[in-house]
Design a protein around this motif. Structure first.
Motif, PDB file in Angstrom:
ATOM      1  N   ASP A   1      43.014  55.658  52.697  1.00  0.00           N
ATOM      2  CA  ASP A   1      41.873  54.743  52.802  1.00  0.00           C
ATOM      3  C   ASP A   1      42.311  53.371  52.293  1.00  0.00           C
ATOM      4  O   ASP A   1      42.579  53.201  51.106  1.00  0.00           O
ATOM      5  N   PRO A   2      42.392  52.379  53.176  1.00  0.00           N
ATOM      6  CA  PRO A   2      42.922  51.069  52.754  1.00  0.00           C
ATOM      7  C   PRO A   2      42.090  50.367  51.698  1.00  0.00           C
ATOM      8  O   PRO A   2      42.600  49.505  50.981  1.00  0.00           O
ATOM      9  N   PHE A   3      40.814  50.737  51.561  1.00  0.00           N
ATOM     10  CA  PHE A   3      39.984  49.994  50.606  1.00  0.00           C
ATOM     11  C   PHE A   3      40.404  50.259  49.163  1.00  0.00           C
ATOM     12  O   PHE A   3      40.224  49.404  48.296  1.00  0.00           O
ATOM     13  N   GLY A   4      40.952  51.447  48.887  1.00  0.00           N
ATOM     14  CA  GLY A   4      41.429  51.707  47.537  1.00  0.00           C
ATOM     15  C   GLY A   4      42.525  50.730  47.146  1.00  0.00           C
ATOM     16  O   GLY A   4      42.543  50.206  46.024  1.00  0.00           O
ATOM     17  N   HIS A   5      43.430  50.443  48.066  1.00  0.00           N
ATOM     18  CA  HIS A   5      44.508  49.486  47.800  1.00  0.00           C
ATOM     19  C   HIS A   5      43.950  48.065  47.655  1.00  0.00           C
ATOM     20  O   HIS A   5      44.413  47.288  46.823  1.00  0.00           O
ATOM     21  N   VAL A   6      42.944  47.754  48.479  1.00  0.00           N
ATOM     22  CA  VAL A   6      42.289  46.440  48.388  1.00  0.00           C
ATOM     23  C   VAL A   6      41.652  46.257  47.019  1.00  0.00           C
ATOM     24  O   VAL A   6      41.735  45.182  46.408  1.00  0.00           O
ATOM     25  N   ALA A   7      41.015  47.317  46.502  1.00  0.00           N
ATOM     26  CA  ALA A   7      40.360  47.233  45.199  1.00  0.00           C
ATOM     27  C   ALA A   7      41.380  46.966  44.096  1.00  0.00           C
ATOM     28  O   ALA A   7      41.137  46.165  43.190  1.00  0.00           O
ATOM     29  N   VAL A   8      42.533  47.637  44.167  1.00  0.00           N
ATOM     30  CA  VAL A   8      43.587  47.404  43.169  1.00  0.00           C
ATOM     31  C   VAL A   8      44.052  45.950  43.234  1.00  0.00           C
ATOM     32  O   VAL A   8      44.202  45.276  42.203  1.00  0.00           O
ATOM     33  N   ALA A   9      44.284  45.452  44.458  1.00  0.00           N
ATOM     34  CA  ALA A   9      44.709  44.055  44.624  1.00  0.00           C
ATOM     35  C   ALA A   9      43.661  43.104  44.057  1.00  0.00           C
ATOM     36  O   ALA A   9      43.996  42.122  43.378  1.00  0.00           O
ATOM     37  N   ALA A  10      42.388  43.391  44.322  1.00  0.00           N
ATOM     38  CA  ALA A  10      41.307  42.538  43.824  1.00  0.00           C
ATOM     39  C   ALA A  10      41.293  42.504  42.304  1.00  0.00           C
ATOM     40  O   ALA A  10      40.998  41.461  41.699  1.00  0.00           O
ATOM     41  N   SER A  11      41.631  43.616  41.670  1.00  0.00           N
ATOM     42  CA  SER A  11      41.618  43.647  40.205  1.00  0.00           C
ATOM     43  C   SER A  11      42.681  42.712  39.633  1.00  0.00           C
ATOM     44  O   SER A  11      42.448  42.034  38.629  1.00  0.00           O
ATOM     45  N   TYR A  12      43.856  42.667  40.259  1.00  0.00           N
ATOM     46  CA  TYR A  12      44.905  41.759  39.794  1.00  0.00           C
ATOM     47  C   TYR A  12      44.513  40.299  40.052  1.00  0.00           C
ATOM     48  O   TYR A  12      44.698  39.431  39.175  1.00  0.00           O
ATOM     49  N   LEU A  13      43.987  40.026  41.247  1.00  0.00           N
ATOM     50  CA  LEU A  13      43.636  38.640  41.590  1.00  0.00           C
ATOM     51  C   LEU A  13      42.501  38.136  40.713  1.00  0.00           C
ATOM     52  O   LEU A  13      42.568  37.020  40.172  1.00  0.00           O
ATOM     53  N   PHE A  14      41.453  38.935  40.549  1.00  0.00           N
ATOM     54  CA  PHE A  14      40.308  38.506  39.753  1.00  0.00           C
ATOM     55  C   PHE A  14      40.733  38.248  38.310  1.00  0.00           C
ATOM     56  O   PHE A  14      40.313  37.267  37.685  1.00  0.00           O
ATOM     57  N   GLU A  15      41.606  39.116  37.789  1.00  0.00           N
ATOM     58  CA  GLU A  15      42.062  38.915  36.416  1.00  0.00           C
ATOM     59  C   GLU A  15      42.855  37.621  36.285  1.00  0.00           C
ATOM     60  O   GLU A  15      42.665  36.862  35.323  1.00  0.00           O
ATOM     61  N   GLU A  16      43.741  37.345  37.245  1.00  0.00           N
ATOM     62  CA  GLU A  16      44.545  36.132  37.141  1.00  0.00           C
ATOM     63  C   GLU A  16      43.675  34.884  37.304  1.00  0.00           C
ATOM     64  O   GLU A  16      43.858  33.895  36.580  1.00  0.00           O
ATOM     65  N   LEU A  17      42.721  34.915  38.205  1.00  0.00           N
ATOM     66  CA  LEU A  17      41.801  33.785  38.355  1.00  0.00           C
ATOM     67  C   LEU A  17      41.018  33.560  37.056  1.00  0.00           C
ATOM     68  O   LEU A  17      40.801  32.418  36.636  1.00  0.00           O
ATOM     69  N   TYR A  18      40.614  34.660  36.425  1.00  0.00           N
ATOM     70  CA  TYR A  18      39.874  34.557  35.165  1.00  0.00           C
ATOM     71  C   TYR A  18      40.759  33.995  34.054  1.00  0.00           C
ATOM     72  O   TYR A  18      40.361  33.075  33.325  1.00  0.00           O
TER      73      TYR A  18
END
Length: 294
Positions: free
Chosen positions: A68-85
Motif C-alpha cells: 500500500d503506497p500510502f504507508g510509505h507516503v506517511a513515513v515520508a510526510a513525517s520526515y518532511l513535516f519534522e524538518e519544516l517544523y
C-alpha cells in the motif's frame, strides 16, 4: 400491525444489504481512502509534533502493508513535516518574511532526515508504479504519486533551494492530481500539493511568473488558497496540514479573521501542539507560554 411490522423488517433487510454492499465497496480502497486507526493515530502524533511516536507508528504500519503506497507516503510526510517544523518554516515569522518565503531556509536541512524522506518517497513511488502497471487509473497509486511529487517539490524549493528542480515536481504532481481527482473527487488531501504550489508560484514577481508561464507552470495565490481550503474542509489525513498552510497564507494576505478561525480550531483539536499554540498566541497578541516555545 403484523403487516406493518413485516414491511419494516423487509425494509431493514434491504437497508442492511445496501450497507453491506457499501462496506464491501469501501474495503477495496487502500488506506488513502478509508479511515485506518493506526494511521490516524500516527498523524495525530505528527500534528502534536511528537515525531518519534508518529514515525514509529507509520513504520510499523508500512512494514505490515508494504504494497500500500500510502504507508510509505506517511513515513515520508513525517520526515518532511519534522524538518519544516525544525527549520521554522511552519510559522508566521517565515511566511511573512518575503526573502525567506520565496527563497527558502537559511542554511541546509538535516541530512539524516532528508535521507529518510527520500528513501520513503522512493518506496512510495515503487509501490505506486507496480500498481500502475496493472491499472493505469489506480487511485491509490495516483494519490501516492501526487503527494510524493508535491512533497518533493516543497523539499526542493523550501529546504534545498533547488527551485528549477522543484518546478519539474510541480508539473508531475499536477498531472497525477488531474487524473486522480477526475476519478476520485473525494481525494481532498490531494489538493494540498496543488494549493501550496499555486500559492507560492503566485507569490513570485510578475517577471518570474511570466517566464514560468512559457514552461507551462501557472501560479495563482487565490486559487492556491481555494485548493488548500478544499483540503482543510474535506481532507482525511492532511486536513490539519492544509489548515496551518492556509492560515499562514491568510496571514500573508492580511486575512486575519480566517487565520484566527483556523488556528483556533487547530489549537482546540491539538492542545498539546507547541506549533499551533504558538501561532495562535502570536495572532491574538497573547504571550507564548515557555513550555511551548521552540
Amino acid at each position: 400491525m403484523l403487516r406493518v411490522a413485516s414491511i419494516l423488517v423487509a425494509l431493514l433487510g434491504v437497508t442492511s444489504l445496501f450497507a453491506a454492499a457499501a462496506r464491501a465497496e469501501d474495503s477495496s480502497d487502500g488506506a488513502a481512502f478509508v479511515a485506518v486507526p493506526e494511521l490516524q493515530a500516527g498523524f495525530h502524533f505528527l500534528y502534536e509534533q511528537k515525531f518519534p511516536e508518529a514515525r514509529q507508528t507509520f513504520l510499523g504500519w508500512e512494514k505490515q502493508h508494504p504494497d500500500d503506497p500510502f504507508g510509505h507516503v506517511a513515513v515520508a510526510a513525517s520526515y518532511l513535516f519534522e524538518e519544516l517544523y525544525r527549520q521554522g518554516v511552519l510559522t508566521s515569522d517565515f511566511f511573512l518574511n518575503d526573502k525567506r518565503f520565496l527563497r527558502g531556509i537559511d542554511g541546509k536541512p538535516d541530512p539524516g532526515r532528508m535521507r529518510g524522506f527520500y528513501g520513503a518517497l522512493r518506496r512510495a513511488r515503487d509501490s505506486a508504479q507496480a500498481r500502475i502497471k496493472t491499472n493505469r487509473a489506480d487511485p491509490d497509486a495516483l494519490f501516492a504519486l501526487t503527494l510524493a511529487a508535491g512533497m518533493q517539490s516543497d523539499a526542493l524549493s523550501i529546504l534545498e533551494k533547488k527551485h528549477l528542480d522543484s518546478l519539474h515536481q510541480i508539473k508531475e504532481a499536477d498531472a497525477a492530481a488531474e487524473k486522480l481527482l477526475s476519478a476520485r473527487p473525494d481525494a481532498a488531501d490531494a489538493w494540498v500539493a496543488l494549493g501550496i504550489a499555486n500559492y507560492i508560484i503566485g507569490s513570485l514577481s510578475g517577471t518570474k511568473r511570466f517566464f514560468l508561464w512559457f514552461g507551462g507552470i501557472h501560479g495563482d495565490r487565490k486559487l492556491g488558497m481555494e485548493q488548500l481550503g478544499k483540503a482543510a474542509s474535506g481532507g482525511r489525513y492532511l486536513r490539519p496540514f492544509a489548515k496551518i498552510m492556509l492560515a499562514l497564507a491568510a496571514r500573508r494576505e492580511k486575512q486575519d479573521d480566517l487565520a484566527r478561525k483556523l488556528l483556533r480550531e487547530l489549537n482546540q483539536e491539538f492542545p498539546a501542539s507547541p506549533l499551533f499554540a504558538a501561532e495562535y498566541a502570536r495572532l491574538t497578541s497573547r504571550p507564548i507560554p515557555a513550555q511551548i516555545r521552540h
